[in-house]
Enzyme design. Structure first.
Site, PDB file in Angstrom:
ATOM      1  N   HIS A 100      34.368  60.361  12.588  1.00  0.00           N
ATOM      2  CA  HIS A 100      33.814  60.481  11.228  1.00  0.00           C
ATOM      3  C   HIS A 100      32.490  59.724  11.100  1.00  0.00           C
ATOM      4  CE1 HIS A 100      37.442  62.400   9.586  1.00  0.00           C
ATOM      5  NE2 HIS A 100      38.106  61.589  10.370  1.00  0.00           N
ATOM      6  N   ASN A 173      41.702  65.021   5.252  1.00  0.00           N
ATOM      7  CA  ASN A 173      40.784  66.001   5.824  1.00  0.00           C
ATOM      8  C   ASN A 173      40.770  67.259   4.967  1.00  0.00           C
ATOM      9  OD1 ASN A 173      40.146  64.423   8.155  1.00  0.00           O
ATOM     10  ND2 ASN A 173      42.020  65.101   9.147  1.00  0.00           N
TER      11      ASN A 173
END
Length: 715
Positions: A100, A173
């Site tokens: 990320h 997510n």
């Protein structure tokens, strides 16, 4: 479900599972493996293969399962192999995040629709209409900080709630399942997905041998593989994608009653993705496409919104469900447990400084508040350890929580002191408790503080997985049959593209062997696209359930927008553009909250038919049609004569056509259409009078003219 396909009931909570039995052998295409009770892959050192050890040289007997109390129990802290593996993995990168790394954040608020006091004591859910400050960070997973936005990748959707009882981080997510079932495999997954270590590429791509080698030997990843090969991993915008908490959590009310919950974020603007060819070109035209879109939306007052939805269920449902609620590779279909929408998330402020806020924000799954608690999901249990550890390394000090973006907005008091870059040492003499310094002795416990749900758990300490974790294909099949024919074609195309980049045929064959278990038609189409034969099906660890009902909620196209609001039209203009038609299109767009961007031969501007000089937003060779949701060609005869000789103008039209976008045009644009090799179809609308502008905006509400797609692809 037919009795034939009904799986055996899992053991009741609290009962000790049977002792480890010998692993069973299985074959995935050409690869021989061993399988554990939960269907996980084991590969044993033989011959010249070295034995896997810890960094201290201790041989490892099981690298697939973390140590738990029973097969469905919590992960135990004494698991030194898991801790060492995660510890080293968390500290691999400095200073950017290991995963990320490429993210973009914004501030906003969460507003509760109603009181949820009956199911949770969490303060954020007690009062209807109350607004709680939030910070949200969207991200890709695999790419480095400098990678492009439109990589085919999972998108992180992390929300930090600054509640009155502390910070709650809901970190998920845009896909509700994950690749792996146990956090001990997370380093292996990311190592396989990242750049290959000997060559340092590919960047932000999974289309390479290492990734698919790993997936092909980890059948638990197949459900997620179907999701990542779908259009979910190439979203049009952060504003048009869903978010999921992934794991099962608990909500605890004031009486101590527990209710299981799965968290969902539903975008108010509906779902939308781009085409793969479009994503490839967007990465070249604007690698910051998602960042720019969110920034522009907030700056122009078109604040993005999502609704928070809860799937609520109890132990009775969990015991009867065909799959294990602790398995992060599974979903609970919305048709079985409807989503209750309980509030809205609004992003209304961009950051003041990207580094201070977006880069230094530290999310942790362990940040929960009274009324919210964990389950024994082994992936969640591992994340709770990993996230705190990785933030310490990345931000350089245990005092990272004192940074403004991470600090609670409610009062907080601890005896924690000193450390690198200390900002908030406690005042006074006492730095311990219990102490006898009375009111000046610092903070004390409270009976109203956080209490862990007193779940009764018994069992042997084992490296194992619960029996139902072994079903690797049933929900992957359900996901595929839940897609429209268009989306199924995109999934097939994505597998073909990704696997065509894999050099070793045996890896491709193993992936195909899994797809046979998902859908034989899909496997045949992918094999044909690769020029390969369809192999025998991989041997499933558990009988596949073939009669699960389709879930329409899993389709993007069946959950699209109600209109064209929030989208953007690229208007190709030139000197002599019809002023009345342009004004009508701009007015119609504004009426429906649609953005208009003018693309011209020169960015300095163009002169309309009534002599007005209007500046353009983009120059034609810097403003391709991939930047827009639909296009309009409003050029004059003079403009057509000029632009038909410009390759980027021809591409502007040809790409919009190939990507199934709606196209408005004037008669004068016909020579450019001819040069671009496109012939108007049902996705075109001729603009001859101002009233046609309104018709075009409404037509664009369908987003794409998918009927065209089959005519523009031959292989």
């Amino acid at each position: 479900m037919s009795p034939k396909n009904s799986p055996p009931k899992k053991p009741a909570a609290g009962k000790a599972p049977p002792k480890n039995s010998e692993s069973t052998s299985a074959t995935i295409a050409d690869a021989g493996i061993q399988r554990g009770e939960g269907g996980e892959t084991h590969q044993v050192a033989t011959g010249k293969t070295p034995v896997l050890t810890t960094r201290q040289g201790t041989p490892v007997s099981d690298d697939q399962n973390s140590l738990k109390l029973g097969s469905r129990g919590p992960t135990l802290m004494e698991d030194f192999h898991f801790r060492e593996k995660i510890f080293h993995f968390d500290h691999e990168r400095i200073p950017e995040r290991v995963v990320h790394a490429r993210g973009f954040g914004a501030h906003g608020f969460f507003e509760a629709y109603e009181s949820l006091a009956d199911i949770t004591r969490a303060d954020i859910f007690q009062r209807a209409g109350e607004k709680t400050p939030v910070f949200v960070r969207f991200s890709t997973v695999a790419g480095n900080k400098g990678s492009a936005d439109l990589a085919r990748d999972v998108r992180g959707f992390a929300v930090k709630f600054y509640t009155k009882e502390g910070n709650w981080d809901l970190i998920g997510n845009n896909i509700p399942v994950f690749f792996i079932q146990d956090a001990i495999k997370f380093p292996d997954l990311i190592h396989a997905a990242k750049q290959e270590p000997d060559r340092g590429f590919p960047q932000a791509q999974t289309a390479h041998d290492n990734f698919w080698d790993f997936i092909s030997l980890m059948p638990e990843s197949i459900h997620m593989a179907l999701w990542i090969m779908s259009d979910r991993t190439i979203p049009r915008s952060f504003r048009f994608m869903e978010g999921f908490g992934v794991h099962s959590f608990r909500l605890i009310n004031a009486d101590g009653k527990s209710t299981y919950v799965k968290f969902h974020w539903k975008p108010k603007l509906g779902l939308q993705s781009v085409a793969w060819n479009e994503a490839v070109k967007l990465n070249g035209a604007d690698p910051d496409f998602h960042r720019r879109d969110l920034w522009d939306a907030i700056q122009t007052g078109n604040y993005p919104e999502w609704e928070l939805g809860l799937q609520l269920f109890d132990d009775a449902f969990a015991d009867e469900f065909d799959f294990d609620i602790l398995d992060a590779t599974k979903i609970i279909p919305e048709e079985l447990v409807p989503i209750r929408r309980v509030g809205r998330l609004v992003l209304d402020r961009t950051v003041d400084n990207f580094f201070n806020e977006t880069e230094q924000v530290a999310f942790q799954t362990g940040n929960i508040v009274p009324g919210i608690d964990f389950t024994n999901d082994p992936l969640l249990q591992g994340r709770n350890f990993s996230y705190l550890d990785t933030q310490l390394k990345r931000l350089g000090s245990p005092n990272f929580n004192d940074l403004p973006i991470n600090a609670p907005k409610c009062p907080f008091h601890t005896f924690q002191q000193d450390g690198h870059m200390t900002l908030n040492n406690p005042k006074g003499r006492a730095n311990y408790e219990p102490n006898s310094w009375g009111a000046e002795g610092g903070p004390r416990e409270t009976p109203k503080g956080f209490e862990t749900f007193p779940e009764e758990v018994t069992g042997e300490k084992r490296r194992a997985r619960a029996e139902l974790f072994a079903d690797h294909y049933s929900q992957a099949r359900q996901f595929y049959i839940s897609q429209t024919e268009i989306e199924q074609t995109h999934i097939k195309d994505a597998f073909v593209v990704e696997l065509s980049k894999v050099e070793r045929p045996d890896i491709r064959t193993r992936v195909l062997s899994h797809l046979v278990n998902v859908d034989e038609g899909l496997a045949a189409m992918v094999a044909d696209g690769l020029g390969m034969d369809v192999p025998e099906a991989a041997e499933p660890a558990r009988e596949i359930i073939t009669d699960l009902d389709p879930s329409p909620a899993l389709s993007i196209l069946m959950n699209g927008p109600k209109d064209f609001s929030g989208r953007k039209i690229g208007v190709l203009v030139s000197d002599g553009t019809d002023a009345k038609l342009l004004a009508a299109l701009q007015a119609a767009a504004a009426k429906h909250d649609v953005l208009i961007e003018l693309v011209a031969p020169k960015v300095g501007g163009f002169e309309t038919s009534d002599g007005e000089l209007i500046p353009a937003k983009q120059k034609i060779n810097g403003g391709p049609s991939v930047l827009y949701d639909a296009v309009a060609i409003l050029i004059s005869e003079q403009g057509a004569a000029l632009l038909q000789g410009e390759a980027t103008a021809r591409d502007f039209v040809a790409d919009a056509f190939a990507h199934a976008k709606f196209i408005a045009y004037v008669d004068a644009a016909q020579p450019l259409l001819d040069k671009a090799g496109v012939e108007p179809d049902g996705g075109f609308l001729a603009l001859s009078k101002p009233a046609d502008a309104e018709r075009f905006i409404k037509l664009c509400g369908k987003l794409r003219f998918w009927e065209r797609e089959a005519s523009v692809h031959a292989v």
